[in-house]
Design a protein around this motif. Structure first.
Motif, short mmCIF file in Angstrom:
data_model
loop_
_atom_site.label_atom_id
_atom_site.label_comp_id
_atom_site.label_asym_id
_atom_site.label_seq_id
_atom_site.Cartn_x
_atom_site.Cartn_y
_atom_site.Cartn_z
N ILE A 483 0.86 -1.18 0.00
CA ILE A 483 0.00 0.00 0.00
C ILE A 483 0.89 1.24 0.00
N ALA A 484 0.75 2.09 -1.02
CA ALA A 484 1.45 3.37 -1.05
C ALA A 484 0.43 4.45 -0.71
N GLN A 485 0.83 5.44 0.07
CA GLN A 485 -0.14 6.46 0.45
C GLN A 485 0.49 7.84 0.60
N ARG A 486 -0.35 8.85 0.47
CA ARG A 486 0.01 10.25 0.70
C ARG A 486 -1.16 10.90 1.43
N LEU A 487 -0.93 12.09 1.96
CA LEU A 487 -1.99 12.86 2.60
C LEU A 487 -2.16 14.19 1.87
N VAL A 488 -3.39 14.53 1.53
CA VAL A 488 -3.70 15.81 0.91
C VAL A 488 -4.65 16.57 1.82
N ARG A 489 -4.62 17.89 1.73
CA ARG A 489 -5.51 18.71 2.55
C ARG A 489 -6.93 18.69 1.99
N ARG A 490 -7.88 18.61 2.90
CA ARG A 490 -9.29 18.64 2.51
C ARG A 490 -9.70 20.10 2.32
N VAL A 491 -10.29 20.41 1.17
CA VAL A 491 -10.70 21.78 0.89
C VAL A 491 -11.84 22.16 1.83
N CYS A 492 -11.81 23.40 2.31
CA CYS A 492 -12.83 23.85 3.26
C CYS A 492 -14.21 23.87 2.60
N PRO A 493 -15.18 23.15 3.14
CA PRO A 493 -16.51 23.12 2.52
C PRO A 493 -17.31 24.40 2.75
N LYS A 494 -16.86 25.23 3.70
CA LYS A 494 -17.61 26.44 4.06
C LYS A 494 -17.33 27.60 3.12
N CYS A 495 -16.06 27.82 2.79
CA CYS A 495 -15.71 29.02 2.03
C CYS A 495 -15.22 28.75 0.62
N SER A 496 -14.95 27.49 0.25
CA SER A 496 -14.47 27.20 -1.11
C SER A 496 -15.59 27.40 -2.13
N THR A 497 -15.18 27.64 -3.35
CA THR A 497 -16.14 27.87 -4.44
C THR A 497 -15.93 26.84 -5.54
N ARG A 498 -16.96 26.65 -6.34
CA ARG A 498 -16.88 25.70 -7.45
C ARG A 498 -16.55 26.44 -8.73
N ARG A 499 -15.66 25.90 -9.54
CA ARG A 499 -15.25 26.56 -10.77
C ARG A 499 -15.18 25.57 -11.92
N ASN A 500 -15.30 26.11 -13.13
CA ASN A 500 -15.10 25.31 -14.34
C ASN A 500 -13.62 25.23 -14.64
N LEU A 501 -13.19 24.09 -15.16
CA LEU A 501 -11.77 23.91 -15.44
C LEU A 501 -11.35 24.69 -16.69
N ASP A 502 -10.11 25.16 -16.64
CA ASP A 502 -9.51 25.87 -17.77
C ASP A 502 -8.69 24.87 -18.59
N GLU A 503 -8.98 24.77 -19.86
CA GLU A 503 -8.32 23.76 -20.71
C GLU A 503 -6.82 23.96 -20.75
N ALA A 504 -6.38 25.22 -20.69
CA ALA A 504 -4.94 25.48 -20.77
C ALA A 504 -4.25 25.16 -19.46
N LYS A 505 -4.89 25.49 -18.34
CA LYS A 505 -4.26 25.34 -17.03
C LYS A 505 -4.54 23.98 -16.38
N ASP A 506 -5.70 23.42 -16.69
CA ASP A 506 -6.12 22.18 -16.01
C ASP A 506 -6.18 20.99 -16.97
#
Length: 612
Positions: A483-506
């Motif tokens: 099993i290989a693993q890493r830890l990532v930060r959970r995005v804040c559900p209170k203040c984060s916003t939803r966005r559309n992906l940019d084809e050039a950047k994402d």
């Protein structure tokens, strides 16, 4: 005001009932002793006043008598002194001052000043229990109080005779039960002996009152820094002397943040204080040292692993907060994917073999392994661990702390462990060939073994073992999963916003079929938590709150085992694993992005991206 006779009679009744609650067995089990009993107040002494069972007993006594109950901190040595006599009757005298003295009086031995002085000295050995008037808050009778009318004294003696009669009857019943020949009573007798033992480790516990309420600003300041670690839910504290200041940083959700910038003149005192708490040599400043701090903060026992390292501007000290809360050991909370969770549980419940967890320092390897052990921990299996240090404490598991200075390393401890009839073994870290080979041989002889290894992913873990000199046939026949693993930060559900992906950047995220993602709202505050009034109360303006695990789980099947035994490279193993359905770390992370639990930036930060 009550008469002396009334006071003593009432106290006898209370003391008798307190004794029924605080039996020798109970006191031995929870580390508790009665210090003072009268009709106005009851004072108890406990090695750990915040212990749940102590709190329950405190509430029970308070509810029974309707008078204040105070619990004071005592050390292990104080507790041992209180129980050092082997005679139960003597213990009763010592655990109830007023009853013991009245019993002496009833036998015609009126108090002398010598008796009072001995009693006061015994109390002083226990620490600051008396109110400073050398009379234990009025429990010790004075010569003037003893000169009472003959009738009152006779009433008191009569009451004491009744008490002694009950006591003698209880002792007779207890003695007769030990003389029975059935096995249950023999076991009960052994339990009685065992309950009088103490935990040696508590001697290293630093009391909260000595830390936080100290008149020394240095001691109180360092205690404040340690307590802040748990308030912020940080995993590490960095005390680093620089050219012009002492920088104190906390690692929160995997990211270091500076919280204190102290004057350079405070560097040596703060570092020395931390070394003293960690039982290190403060005179040694040229060599690295390792230690451990165990203290009581905010009513809870806190543990830190301490590491010092000399530098240009002085010694740097890093403290790792060791998690003692076993509620976090839940695979359902750690692994988000149901399929991955099913595979991990399947490997954990294998009858024999070795499971290896890989990843960098601080990636949650120990938490994952202990979560598996937590599910396997039953009375039917013998689980033993060898660790450096012991990070979690699980009831029912035998845990061995490596002590290299004494010659007890992983390999030696593991060899001794094999003679302890183990079913499941956890090796904290596989660092050398001897440890790895012993662990794999244990897996081949019918034991379930769990261990950690430093490697980038599941395929390189296999080649890492080969580089240690482990034969390929031994690796292929013993390893059942990696099993290989890493830890990532959970995005804040209170203040984060939803966005559309940019084809050039994402472009990378879009290649996984993702069209929307969460974007964190980050308020820059110079590394510290933002004090902006507009900052989110949930995340403090950091944009993230908590962490998630991303996993790459490679269960060894026949095809992979054949490649391992033939000595294939990591690239060949990796490609074959992906063909049979193993999900890479990047792919698992992108699934979390798709579920809007983390961000693209977080996944790219911790994952090794393949070159195009």
């Amino acid at each position: 005001m009550e008469s002396s006779a009334g006071f003593n009679k009432n106290t006898i009744d209370i003391g008798n009932k307190v004794h029924e609650i605080l039996t020798t067995e109970i006191c031995g089990e929870v580390g508790l002793i009665p210090i003072m009993v009268n009709d106005k107040k009851i004072c108890l002494g406990a090695m750990n006043p915040s212990y749940k069972k102590v709190k329950l007993i405190e509430k029970k006594i308070s509810a029974t008598f309707g008078i204040p109950v105070e619990v004071k901190q005592i050390s292990t040595s104080d507790w041992e002194k209180w129980f050092e006599d082997g005679n139960t009757d003597i213990k009763i005298n010592k655990t109830n001052n007023i009853l013991g003295e009245i019993k002496k009086q009833s036998k015609g031995n009126l108090f002398s000043k010598t008796i009072i002085k001995e009693h006061e000295q015994h109390d002083n050995n226990l620490g600051k229990y008396s109110s400073g008037n050398n009379q234990l808050d009025g429990d010790i009778l004075t010569d003037r109080e003893l000169k009472k009318p003959e009738g009152e004294l006779e009433d008191q003696i009569e009451a004491m005779k009744e008490f002694e009669a009950l006591e003698d009857q209880s002792s007779l019943e207890e003695s007769s039960s030990y003389l029975r020949n059935d096995d249950d009573d023999k076991v009960s007798y052994l339990d009685q002996i065992d309950n009088d033992s103490t935990i040696e480790e508590d001697k290293n516990l630093i009391d909260e009152e000595d830390l936080c309420n100290s008149d020394d600003p240095l001691i109180a300041g360092v205690a404040s820094i340690l307590n802040k670690c748990f308030v912020l839910k940080a995993s590490d504290i960095h005390a680093e002397p620089l050219e012009e200041k002492l920088r104190i940083r906390f690692r929160i959700d995997g990211i270091l943040k500076e919280f204190y910038s102290l004057n350079k003149s405070l560097a040596n005192p703060v570092i020395s204080r931390l070394k003293i708490m960690g039982r290190l040599d403060i005179a040694e400043k040229r060599l690295p040292q390792d230690g451990r701090i165990r203290c009581l903060l905010d009513g809870k026992i806190r543990d830190f692993r301490v590491s010092t390292l000399p530098g240009k501007w002085g010694e740097k000290v890093v403290l790792r907060a060791l998690e003692s809360d076993t509620s976090v050991l839940d695979l359902n909370k750690l692994i988000n994917s149901k399929n991955a969770l099913k595979i991990v549980r399947g490997m954990g419940h294998s009858p024999y073999g070795i499971v290896i967890v890989v990843g960098p320092t601080g990636s949650g390897k120990s938490t994952t392994l202990y979560s598996i052990l937590n599910e396997l921990n039953t009375d039917e299996v013998n689980i033993s661990t060898v660790e450096d240090p012991v990070e979690y404490t699980l009831q029912g598991i035998h845990q061995v702390q490596v002590i290299r200075e004494k010659g007890l390393d992983f390999a030696k401890a593991l060899r001794s462990l094999m003679r302890q009839d183990p079913d499941i073994i956890l090796v904290g870290e596989t660092r050398d060939k001897e440890t790895a080979q012993t662990a794999m041989e244990a897996a081949l002889t019918g034991h379930m073994v769990f261990t950690t290894l430093h490697a980038n992913d599941t395929a390189t873990a296999i080649t890492r073992l080969s580089e240690m000199g482990i034969p390929s046939y031994l690796i292929g026949s013993s390893v059942i999963g990696v099993i290989a693993q890493r830890l990532v930060r959970r995005v804040c559900p209170k203040c984060s916003t939803r966005r559309n992906l940019d084809e050039a950047k994402d472009k990378l995220a879009m290649s996984f079929g993702i069209s929307h993602a969460r974007s964190p709202r980050i308020l820059v505050g110079g590394g510290k938590q933002s004090t902006d009034q507009n900052a989110c109360k949930n995340c403090g303006g950091s944009g993230y709150k908590g962490r998630l695990g991303i996993y790459e789980i490679m269960k060894i099947n026949d095809n992979l085992r054949e490649l391992i035994m033939s000595g294939s490279t990591a690239d060949v193993l990796r490609n074959k694993a992906y063909e049979v359905g193993v999900k890479s770390l990047l792919e698992y992370g992108m699934d979390l992005v798709r579920e809007e639990l983390t961000t693209i930036e977080e996944v790219e930060r911790v994952c090794l991206l393949e070159s195009e």
